[in-house]
Design a protein around this motif. Structure first.
Motif, PDB file in Angstrom:
ATOM      1  N   ALA A  74       1.060  -1.087  -0.052  1.00  0.00           N
ATOM      2  CA  ALA A  74      -0.116  -0.121  -0.016  1.00  0.00           C
ATOM      3  C   ALA A  74       0.688   1.422   0.075  1.00  0.00           C
ATOM      4  CB  ALA A  74      -0.907   0.113   1.271  1.00  0.00           C
ATOM      5  N   SER A  92      -8.051  -0.326  -0.268  1.00  0.00           N
ATOM      6  CA  SER A  92      -7.795   1.204  -0.296  1.00  0.00           C
ATOM      7  C   SER A  92      -7.300   1.502   1.269  1.00  0.00           C
ATOM      8  CB  SER A  92      -8.938   1.979  -0.385  1.00  0.00           C
ATOM      9  OG  SER A  92      -9.996   1.795   0.600  1.00  0.00           O
ATOM     10  N   ASN A  93      -7.300   0.205   2.072  1.00  0.00           N
ATOM     11  CA  ASN A  93      -6.516   0.668   3.274  1.00  0.00           C
ATOM     12  C   ASN A  93      -4.886   0.159   3.306  1.00  0.00           C
ATOM     13  OD1 ASN A  93      -9.915  -0.470   4.045  1.00  0.00           O
ATOM     14  ND2 ASN A  93      -8.907   1.157   4.870  1.00  0.00           N
ATOM     15  N   TYR A  94      -4.524   0.457   4.594  1.00  0.00           N
ATOM     16  CA  TYR A  94      -3.172   0.079   4.731  1.00  0.00           C
ATOM     17  C   TYR A  94      -2.685   0.160   5.981  1.00  0.00           C
ATOM     18  CZ  TYR A  94      -3.600   5.486   4.984  1.00  0.00           C
ATOM     19  OH  TYR A  94      -4.086   6.627   5.415  1.00  0.00           O
TER      20      TYR A  94
END
Length: 239
Positions: A74, A92-94
């Motif tokens: 990410a 879309s998260n990290y």
């Protein structure tokens, strides 16, 4: 056995070095007890029984295809997913981790399914059907526990069907407890509910604190503290 051990260690170390140096797309295929193929998109380098390719990508992804571990790159920090292959962290998260747990969904029991995270810098240790939506959340294990979108820095130690939606709030365990207010703590028990902020329910069952702040119920059953600040009930059973 010693030779296999040296081979495993060497392949893992080379893979780590390549990932760190290149920040590249990596796929590791497991041959059972050891990595027999490591691939990084780009030029080919040979190392023992493995294949190392230099990266042409800005993302990092390592996957043991026999199940068990996925490291997905990410922008800020990679996501790490372990346990059942259906466990998932939002694309879309990290910076989030699912260490283990999860299982194929049971149509007769919603608490037996995958663990999921759609928040950043959050972690689930294990268990089943646990879910984190907020950032910086942590669920140790258990089943059916949830940290909601605005439950930043929320913590659930374990138990079942517990929920945190207030920032900086913690539930130690138990069943069906809910911390709605901010900076609040429920130690455990059953069906305890904190609505106000900076409140504490030590345990027991069916205890409730209303809107306000600084409220506390040590334990017991069916106890409630009404609207207001700095109110205290030491336990027992209210009529």
């Amino acid at each position: 056995m010693k030779q296999w051990g040296r081979t495993i260690f060497s392949l893992i170390m080379v893979a780590v070095i390549v990932i760190v140096a290149s920040g590249g797309m990596v796929t590791a295929q497991s041959g059972g007890n050891y990595f027999d193929k490591i691939t990084v998109g780009g030029d080919v380098d040979i190392y023992g029984t493995g294949v190392i390719r230099d990266s042409l990508s800005d993302t990092v992804r390592a996957q043991v295809t026999s199940g068990g571990l996925t490291v997905a790159g990410a922008v800020n920090s990679p996501n790490i997913t372990g346990g059942y292959t259906g466990n998932a962290i939002g694309g879309s998260n990290y910076g989030s981790v699912i260490a283990g747990g999860g299982r194929v969904a049971d149509p007769n029991n919603w608490q037996l399914s995958i663990n999921t995270i759609t928040g950043n810098y959050s972690a689930i240790g294990g268990g089943t059907a646990n879910n984190i939506v907020g950032n910086w959340g942590s669920v140790g294990g258990g089943s059916g526990n949830r940290i909601f979108q605005y439950g930043y820095y929320g913590v659930i130690g374990g138990g079942a069907t517990n929920a945190v939606s207030g920032q900086l709030s913690t539930i130690g365990g138990g069943n069906g407890n809910a911390a709605v207010g901010i900076e609040s703590v429920i130690g455990g028990g059953v069906a305890n509910w904190i609505r106000g902020g900076q409140a504490v329910i030590g345990g027991g069952s069916y205890n409730y604190t209303a809107a306000g702040s600084g409220q506390a119920i040590l334990g017991g059953e069916f106890n409630s503290v009404g609207t207001g600040n700095d109110r205290f009930y030491n336990g027992g059973v209210q009529g």
